[in-house]
Design a protein around this motif. Structure first.
Motif, PDB file in Angstrom:
ATOM      1  N   MET A   1       0.821  -1.217   0.000  1.00 14.24           N
ATOM      2  CA  MET A   1       0.000   0.000   0.000  1.00 14.24           C
ATOM      3  C   MET A   1       0.853   1.264   0.000  1.00 14.24           C
ATOM      4  N   VAL A   2       2.012   1.192   0.643  1.00 12.84           N
ATOM      5  CA  VAL A   2       2.873   2.383   0.684  1.00 12.84           C
ATOM      6  C   VAL A   2       3.282   2.773  -0.726  1.00 12.84           C
ATOM      7  N   PHE A   3       3.648   1.748  -1.537  1.00 15.89           N
ATOM      8  CA  PHE A   3       4.065   2.007  -2.918  1.00 15.89           C
ATOM      9  C   PHE A   3       2.902   2.625  -3.707  1.00 15.89           C
ATOM     10  N   LYS A   4       1.687   2.084  -3.489  1.00 17.30           N
ATOM     11  CA  LYS A   4       0.518   2.593  -4.210  1.00 17.30           C
ATOM     12  C   LYS A   4       0.236   4.045  -3.815  1.00 17.30           C
ATOM     13  N   LYS A   5       0.381   4.357  -2.523  1.00 21.67           N
ATOM     14  CA  LYS A   5       0.175   5.738  -2.067  1.00 21.67           C
ATOM     15  C   LYS A   5       1.196   6.668  -2.704  1.00 21.67           C
ATOM     16  N   MET A   6       2.423   6.177  -2.834  1.00 24.27           N
ATOM     17  CA  MET A   6       3.469   6.997  -3.423  1.00 24.27           C
ATOM     18  C   MET A   6       3.148   7.264  -4.898  1.00 24.27           C
ATOM     19  N   LEU A   7       2.713   6.227  -5.616  1.00 27.31           N
ATOM     20  CA  LEU A   7       2.332   6.394  -7.013  1.00 27.31           C
ATOM     21  C   LEU A   7       1.186   7.395  -7.136  1.00 27.31           C
ATOM     22  N   SER A   8       0.220   7.283  -6.223  1.00 22.62           N
ATOM     23  CA  SER A   8      -0.931   8.174  -6.267  1.00 22.62           C
ATOM     24  C   SER A   8      -0.504   9.625  -6.082  1.00 22.62           C
ATOM     25  N   ALA A   9       0.502   9.851  -5.260  1.00 21.47           N
ATOM     26  CA  ALA A   9       1.001  11.211  -5.024  1.00 21.47           C
ATOM     27  C   ALA A   9       1.578  11.811  -6.298  1.00 21.47           C
ATOM     28  N   PHE A  10       2.034  10.938  -7.224  1.00 20.83           N
ATOM     29  CA  PHE A  10       2.586  11.424  -8.495  1.00 20.83           C
ATOM     30  C   PHE A  10       1.563  11.334  -9.622  1.00 20.83           C
ATOM     31  N   GLY A  11       0.303  11.133  -9.244  1.00 24.17           N
ATOM     32  CA  GLY A  11      -0.753  11.169 -10.244  1.00 24.17           C
ATOM     33  C   GLY A  11      -1.088   9.828 -10.845  1.00 24.17           C
ATOM     34  N   VAL A  12      -0.374   8.781 -10.513  1.00 24.10           N
ATOM     35  CA  VAL A  12      -0.647   7.449 -11.063  1.00 24.10           C
ATOM     36  C   VAL A  12      -1.712   6.795 -10.200  1.00 24.10           C
ATOM     37  N   GLY A  13      -2.797   6.364 -10.804  1.00 22.06           N
ATOM     38  CA  GLY A  13      -3.882   5.767 -10.043  1.00 22.06           C
ATOM     39  C   GLY A  13      -4.733   6.794  -9.327  1.00 22.06           C
ATOM     40  N   GLY A  14      -4.491   8.070  -9.600  1.00 22.21           N
ATOM     41  CA  GLY A  14      -5.269   9.140  -8.984  1.00 22.21           C
ATOM     42  C   GLY A  14      -6.483   9.474  -9.833  1.00 22.21           C
ATOM     43  N   PRO A  15      -7.255  10.482  -9.429  1.00 24.26           N
ATOM     44  CA  PRO A  15      -8.450  10.861 -10.201  1.00 24.26           C
ATOM     45  C   PRO A  15      -8.075  11.449 -11.555  1.00 24.26           C
ATOM     46  N   SER A  16      -8.990  11.318 -12.505  1.00 27.61           N
ATOM     47  CA  SER A  16      -8.758  11.883 -13.841  1.00 27.61           C
ATOM     48  C   SER A  16      -9.805  12.964 -14.112  1.00 27.61           C
ATOM     49  N   VAL A  17      -9.442  13.929 -14.951  1.00 27.98           N
ATOM     50  CA  VAL A  17     -10.336  15.035 -15.282  1.00 27.98           C
ATOM     51  C   VAL A  17     -10.412  15.193 -16.791  1.00 27.98           C
ATOM     52  N   ASP A  18     -11.627  15.403 -17.278  1.00 30.39           N
ATOM     53  CA  ASP A  18     -11.843  15.623 -18.709  1.00 30.39           C
ATOM     54  C   ASP A  18     -12.979  16.622 -18.870  1.00 30.39           C
ATOM     55  N   HIS A  35     -19.068  20.826 -19.149  1.00 28.21           N
ATOM     56  CA  HIS A  35     -19.062  19.995 -17.951  1.00 28.21           C
ATOM     57  C   HIS A  35     -17.635  19.552 -17.656  1.00 28.21           C
ATOM     58  N   VAL A  36     -17.266  19.584 -16.398  1.00 28.37           N
ATOM     59  CA  VAL A  36     -16.008  18.976 -15.961  1.00 28.37           C
ATOM     60  C   VAL A  36     -16.346  17.576 -15.468  1.00 28.37           C
ATOM     61  N   ASN A  37     -15.813  16.570 -16.158  1.00 30.03           N
ATOM     62  CA  ASN A  37     -16.091  15.177 -15.817  1.00 30.03           C
ATOM     63  C   ASN A  37     -14.927  14.603 -15.018  1.00 30.03           C
ATOM     64  N   LEU A  38     -15.230  14.076 -13.846  1.00 31.34           N
ATOM     65  CA  LEU A  38     -14.223  13.496 -12.958  1.00 31.34           C
ATOM     66  C   LEU A  38     -14.472  12.013 -12.782  1.00 31.34           C
ATOM     67  N   VAL A  39     -13.378  11.254 -12.703  1.00 26.33           N
ATOM     68  CA  VAL A  39     -13.451   9.831 -12.354  1.00 26.33           C
ATOM     69  C   VAL A  39     -12.469   9.603 -11.217  1.00 26.33           C
ATOM     70  N   GLY A  40     -12.961   9.049 -10.120  1.00 25.08           N
ATOM     71  CA  GLY A  40     -12.106   8.785  -8.977  1.00 25.08           C
ATOM     72  C   GLY A  40     -11.030   7.764  -9.293  1.00 25.08           C
ATOM     73  N   GLY A  41      -9.942   7.832  -8.546  1.00 29.85           N
ATOM     74  CA  GLY A  41      -8.828   6.909  -8.768  1.00 29.85           C
ATOM     75  C   GLY A  41      -8.968   5.648  -7.942  1.00 29.85           C
ATOM     76  N   ASP A  42      -7.825   5.072  -7.579  1.00 27.00           N
ATOM     77  CA  ASP A  42      -7.822   3.824  -6.818  1.00 27.00           C
ATOM     78  C   ASP A  42      -8.086   4.058  -5.339  1.00 27.00           C
ATOM     79  N   ALA A  43      -7.928   5.287  -4.891  1.00 32.57           N
ATOM     80  CA  ALA A  43      -8.100   5.591  -3.468  1.00 32.57           C
ATOM     81  C   ALA A  43      -8.924   6.857  -3.329  1.00 32.57           C
ATOM     82  N   PRO A  44      -9.508   7.083  -2.142  1.00 33.28           N
ATOM     83  CA  PRO A  44     -10.235   8.342  -1.938  1.00 33.28           C
ATOM     84  C   PRO A  44      -9.294   9.533  -2.163  1.00 33.28           C
ATOM     85  N   ALA A  45      -9.857  10.630  -2.680  1.00 36.47           N
ATOM     86  CA  ALA A  45      -9.042  11.820  -2.950  1.00 36.47           C
ATOM     87  C   ALA A  45      -9.729  13.050  -2.372  1.00 36.47           C
ATOM     88  N   SER A  46      -8.935  13.898  -1.745  1.00 31.84           N
ATOM     89  CA  SER A  46      -9.449  15.180  -1.249  1.00 31.84           C
ATOM     90  C   SER A  46      -9.220  16.235  -2.332  1.00 31.84           C
TER      91      SER A  46
END
Length: 323
Positions: A1-18, A35-46
């Motif tokens: 999970m630590v590795f996944k959190k680190m990836l998320s901090a760099f935008g990998v597996g994070g939310p996407s915007v279109d 419309h701004v369309n958002l899709v959540g990533g692998d983890a909750p995002a603030s």
């Protein structure tokens, strides 16, 4: 999970915007809806905020050199802070007012060579890299712009290039930190007097200030020099004026011996100074910055700043004419 959190901090597996625009075509004084369309990533995002802003390429003089930069000149918040659940899908509508002074990018269905315009969406995620999305925008002329451009074409002027110059036109009420110059090769009947003509529109809800800069040819004993004319036209005149005759009169007056000392404004003459930045005042774009602050910019880029570094992922495609 630590590795996944680190990836998320760099935008990998994070939310996407279109962002999807209902129609990318607009005019000064109208709106851009979408419309701004958002899709959540692998983890909750603030999500800290979502904002949309108009960006364009501006020519900036620094010392003895001139360079181009990408500038956000108008911004609007779309959303404040909220929590985005994993894989959650959201579509947030917005309606962005287009400033009256927004430069024209498209005429007769064609992009003006030298002009770029985009809508940038900024998604700020807590403890992560900001994400952005860039969409092409086409700004078409208002009726009074169209009639004046038609008159230039009817008089035989050929379009050369258009760009945005950073700074303020002396004596003209401006809200944006730049002005547009639309350059024409001189028509045959003016070619003995001028090499080129630059046309600038500074538009408001009331009407348009039209600034002409003519590159006047030198004579046997005189050097070439620039002469200026400034004319103000209400929007209501668009369809009740012989524009070919009017524009021809402006050009002949501007290029006459005393042309650069003459000026007209909404039916009444008023004082006029050197209009362009290298002759007049080149400010840091405070008008645009103040306008940006009034729109509620918080924790982001203030309107009027250069933002090349802010979205380098999209910047490569933005430098040209969106071909």
């Amino acid at each position: 999970m630590v590795f996944k959190k680190m990836l998320s901090a760099f935008g990998v597996g994070g939310p996407s915007v279109d962002t999807v625009l209902t129609n990318p075509n607009t005019r000064p004084g109208l709106t851009l809806d979408g419309h701004v369309n958002l899709v959540g990533g692998d983890a909750p995002a603030s999500i800290e905020h979502i904002a949309v802003g108009l960006v364009t390429r501006v020519e900036i003089e620094g010392g003895d050199s001139e360079y181009a930069g990408i500038m956000e000149f108008h911004r609007m918040p779309v959303s404040g802070p909220f929590e985005l659940a994993p894989k959650q899908q959201l579509s947030i509508p917005f309606q962005l007012p287009v400033p009256w002074e927004t430069p024209v990018t498209d005429v007769y269905g064609q992009r003006l060579h030298g002009m770029t315009m985009g809508l940038r969406t900024e998604l700020a995620v807590a403890r992560a890299v900001d994400k952005s999305d860039l969409d092409q925008v086409a700004v078409h002329p208002l009726p009074v712009h169209e009639r004046i451009l038609d008159a230039f074409q009817a008089l035989g002027f050929r379009f050369k290039h258009a760009d945005l110059e950073h700074g303020h036109i002396h004596g003209v009420q401006q809200t944006l930190p730049f002005y547009q110059e639309i350059e024409f090769f001189a028509a045959p009947q003016y070619a003995q007097a001028v090499n080129e003509v630059e046309l600038t529109f500074v538009t408001s809800q009331r009407g348009v200030d039209v600034i002409l800069e003519c590159d006047k040819r030198g004579g046997f004993l005189t050097a070439g020099h620039d002469v200026f004319g400034r004319y103000a036209v209400p929007h209501t005149d668009a369809d009740r004026t012989d524009w070919v005759q009017v524009v021809d009169g402006w050009l002949r007056e501007t290029t006459s011996r005393y042309g650069n000392l003459r000026a007209h404004g909404f039916g009444a003459p008023h004082g006029y100074g050197a209009p362009h930045g290298h002759h007049g005042h080149r400010g840091p774009g405070m008008g645009g910055m103040v306008a940006g602050a009034a729109l509620g910019v918080a924790g982001g880029l203030v309107a009027g700043e250069l933002i090349e570094d802010a979205f380098e992922g999209d910047f490569g495609d933005f430098g040209g004419d969106f071909e």
